[in-house]
Design a protein around this motif. Structure first.
Motif, PDB file in Angstrom:
ATOM      1  N   GLY A  90       8.252  59.585  60.298  1.00 24.38           N
ATOM      2  CA  GLY A  90       7.331  58.598  60.853  1.00 24.38           C
ATOM      3  C   GLY A  90       6.564  59.193  62.019  1.00 24.38           C
ATOM      4  N   GLU A  91       6.401  58.392  63.072  1.00 29.06           N
ATOM      5  CA  GLU A  91       5.617  58.835  64.231  1.00 29.06           C
ATOM      6  C   GLU A  91       6.487  59.690  65.152  1.00 29.06           C
ATOM      7  N   VAL A  92       6.620  60.948  64.787  1.00 30.36           N
ATOM      8  CA  VAL A  92       7.486  61.860  65.524  1.00 30.36           C
ATOM      9  C   VAL A  92       7.030  62.026  66.963  1.00 30.36           C
ATOM     10  N   VAL A  93       5.724  62.084  67.176  1.00 31.85           N
ATOM     11  CA  VAL A  93       5.200  62.247  68.532  1.00 31.85           C
ATOM     12  C   VAL A  93       5.711  61.139  69.441  1.00 31.85           C
ATOM     13  N   ASP A  94       5.748  59.913  68.945  1.00 33.57           N
ATOM     14  CA  ASP A  94       6.202  58.785  69.751  1.00 33.57           C
ATOM     15  C   ASP A  94       7.688  58.917  70.086  1.00 33.57           C
ATOM     16  N   VAL A  95       8.486  59.379  69.124  1.00 31.81           N
ATOM     17  CA  VAL A  95       9.918  59.579  69.371  1.00 31.81           C
ATOM     18  C   VAL A  95      10.123  60.604  70.488  1.00 31.81           C
ATOM     19  N   ASP A 141      -0.522  66.179  65.637  1.00 27.79           N
ATOM     20  CA  ASP A 141      -0.360  64.752  65.363  1.00 27.79           C
ATOM     21  C   ASP A 141       0.083  64.490  63.928  1.00 27.79           C
ATOM     22  N   SER A 142      -0.117  65.474  63.060  1.00 27.03           N
ATOM     23  CA  SER A 142       0.219  65.321  61.646  1.00 27.03           C
ATOM     24  C   SER A 142       1.703  65.455  61.351  1.00 27.03           C
ATOM     25  N   VAL A 143       2.517  65.834  62.348  1.00 28.34           N
ATOM     26  CA  VAL A 143       3.954  65.996  62.114  1.00 28.34           C
ATOM     27  C   VAL A 143       4.602  64.635  61.871  1.00 28.34           C
ATOM     28  N   GLU A 144       5.249  64.501  60.715  1.00 31.44           N
ATOM     29  CA  GLU A 144       5.879  63.231  60.332  1.00 31.44           C
ATOM     30  C   GLU A 144       7.366  63.376  60.025  1.00 31.44           C
ATOM     31  N   HIS A 145       7.902  64.589  60.080  1.00 35.59           N
ATOM     32  CA  HIS A 145       9.297  64.820  59.707  1.00 35.59           C
ATOM     33  C   HIS A 145      10.000  65.545  60.848  1.00 35.59           C
ATOM     34  N   MET A 146      11.107  64.965  61.303  1.00 38.74           N
ATOM     35  CA  MET A 146      11.866  65.536  62.416  1.00 38.74           C
ATOM     36  C   MET A 146      13.315  65.753  61.975  1.00 38.74           C
ATOM     37  N   TYR A 147      13.718  67.015  62.027  1.00 36.35           N
ATOM     38  CA  TYR A 147      15.082  67.391  61.683  1.00 36.35           C
ATOM     39  C   TYR A 147      15.731  67.984  62.933  1.00 36.35           C
ATOM     40  N   ALA A 148      16.611  67.216  63.546  1.00 39.56           N
ATOM     41  CA  ALA A 148      17.245  67.616  64.805  1.00 39.56           C
ATOM     42  C   ALA A 148      18.658  68.126  64.547  1.00 39.56           C
ATOM     43  N   GLY A 149      19.203  68.812  65.539  1.00 43.05           N
ATOM     44  CA  GLY A 149      20.522  69.410  65.403  1.00 43.05           C
ATOM     45  C   GLY A 149      21.650  68.409  65.315  1.00 43.05           C
ATOM     46  N   HIS A 150      21.406  67.182  65.761  1.00 38.32           N
ATOM     47  CA  HIS A 150      22.418  66.121  65.704  1.00 38.32           C
ATOM     48  C   HIS A 150      21.718  64.798  65.439  1.00 38.32           C
ATOM     49  N   GLU A 200      10.648  70.464  80.881  1.00 32.84           N
ATOM     50  CA  GLU A 200       9.501  71.351  80.636  1.00 32.84           C
ATOM     51  C   GLU A 200       9.421  71.745  79.167  1.00 32.84           C
ATOM     52  N   SER A 201      10.559  71.935  78.541  1.00 30.48           N
ATOM     53  CA  SER A 201      10.573  72.308  77.127  1.00 30.48           C
ATOM     54  C   SER A 201      10.071  71.175  76.239  1.00 30.48           C
ATOM     55  N   ILE A 202      10.467  69.944  76.541  1.00 29.32           N
ATOM     56  CA  ILE A 202       9.972  68.808  75.754  1.00 29.32           C
ATOM     57  C   ILE A 202       8.468  68.660  75.946  1.00 29.32           C
ATOM     58  N   GLU A 203       7.994  68.888  77.156  1.00 25.87           N
ATOM     59  CA  GLU A 203       6.553  68.855  77.403  1.00 25.87           C
ATOM     60  C   GLU A 203       5.849  69.936  76.595  1.00 25.87           C
ATOM     61  N   ARG A 204       6.466  71.111  76.496  1.00 24.03           N
ATOM     62  CA  ARG A 204       5.876  72.216  75.730  1.00 24.03           C
ATOM     63  C   ARG A 204       5.790  71.843  74.251  1.00 24.03           C
ATOM     64  N   ILE A 205       6.833  71.184  73.741  1.00 25.28           N
ATOM     65  CA  ILE A 205       6.794  70.727  72.350  1.00 25.28           C
ATOM     66  C   ILE A 205       5.610  69.784  72.139  1.00 25.28           C
ATOM     67  N   LEU A 206       5.453  68.812  73.021  1.00 21.14           N
ATOM     68  CA  LEU A 206       4.366  67.837  72.874  1.00 21.14           C
ATOM     69  C   LEU A 206       2.997  68.511  72.953  1.00 21.14           C
ATOM     70  N   ASP A 207       2.878  69.525  73.792  1.00 24.84           N
ATOM     71  CA  ASP A 207       1.609  70.247  73.903  1.00 24.84           C
ATOM     72  C   ASP A 207       1.250  70.963  72.610  1.00 24.84           C
ATOM     73  N   ARG A 212       7.957  61.560  72.814  1.00 18.64           N
ATOM     74  CA  ARG A 212       7.475  61.018  74.093  1.00 18.64           C
ATOM     75  C   ARG A 212       8.513  60.086  74.712  1.00 18.64           C
ATOM     76  N   THR A 213       9.174  59.292  73.879  1.00 16.22           N
ATOM     77  CA  THR A 213      10.224  58.399  74.369  1.00 16.22           C
ATOM     78  C   THR A 213      11.383  59.203  74.953  1.00 16.22           C
ATOM     79  N   ALA A 214      11.755  60.292  74.262  1.00  8.00           N
ATOM     80  CA  ALA A 214      12.819  61.164  74.765  1.00  8.00           C
ATOM     81  C   ALA A 214      12.439  61.757  76.115  1.00  8.00           C
ATOM     82  N   LEU A 215      11.181  62.172  76.245  1.00  5.50           N
ATOM     83  CA  LEU A 215      10.722  62.755  77.502  1.00  5.50           C
ATOM     84  C   LEU A 215      10.797  61.732  78.632  1.00  5.50           C
ATOM     85  N   GLU A 216      10.363  60.516  78.372  1.00 12.46           N
ATOM     86  CA  GLU A 216      10.422  59.470  79.399  1.00 12.46           C
ATOM     87  C   GLU A 216      11.859  59.238  79.860  1.00 12.46           C
ATOM     88  N   ARG A 217      12.794  59.252  78.943  1.00 12.99           N
ATOM     89  CA  ARG A 217      14.196  59.051  79.312  1.00 12.99           C
ATOM     90  C   ARG A 217      14.739  60.239  80.105  1.00 12.99           C
TER      91      ARG A 217
END
Length: 203
Positions: free
Chosen positions: A180-185, A165-174, A154-161, A187-192
């Protein structure tokens, strides 16, 4: 906005702690690397604030050292003895040169938040680009007490909501940062995550 991973040279387990330099020099998570405050000082003499994605040990072990060194404000969702600013879902926080929307994203931790601007997401441990389980879209572990795969989904879905679309930089905890295409990354995480299979063999 210039972002520096100040825990990049850590010899022991830590999160990625990110120093965002700009109008407001802000550290996103303090990490668990001894001496992190010295690395921060290599880049700025004045740290305005520390913003926590959540309070797991690998994200806050060196928090006191950083706060003592810079007398910075502390922004956190959950209570903390040194918190100066409580943040909640829907709040805005100024980091570097940008305004970030606070998105409550539990599942990995009850107090977890992600931070989203028009160009950048600090996603903490909820969703990452790569880790030991997956590359190009992975998600936080949910096999420990107090964690929930369903809530994480649900949290990943909330992020996507709420992710422009302009977000191009993703800084994760690990793992590695991603540009690049952060939205696609994500969405892939959500599918998994939605496969509801164990992330690790012993989960």
């Amino acid at each position: 906005m210039d972002v520096v991973t100040v825990t990049a040279d850590a010899d022991s387990f830590t999160c990625n702690a990110y120093l965002a330099l700009g109008e407001r020099d802000v550290l996103v998570d303090a990490g668990a690397m001894p001496g992190v405050e010295d690395v921060v000082r290599e880049h700025t003499d004045s740290l305005d604030a520390v913003v926590l994605t959540h309070q797991h040990g690998d994200h806050v072990q060196e928090l006191d050292a950083v706060l003592d060194a810079f007398d910075a404000d502390l922004y956190a969702y959950a209570d903390h003895p040194r918190r100066t600013h409580e943040i909640a879902d829907g709040d805005s926080v100024e980091i570097g040169d940008e305004s970030f929307d606070v998105v409550h994203t539990p599942g990995h931790a009850d107090d977890h938040v992600s931070l989203i601007s028009d160009s950048t997401i600090f996603s903490g441990d909820v969703v990452v680009h790569d880790d030991g389980a997956f590359d190009y879209g992975s998600f936080g572990r949910t096999d420990m007490a107090g964690q929930s795969r369903e809530v994480l989904i649900e949290s990943i879905e909330r992020i996507l909501d709420r992710l422009p679309d302009s977000v191009e930089h993703m800084y994760a905890g690990h793992g590695d940062e991603f540009h690049g295409e952060v939205v696609d990354v994500i969405r892939t995480a959500l599918e998994r995550a939605e496969k509801r299979e164990p992330k690790y063999p012993d989960e």
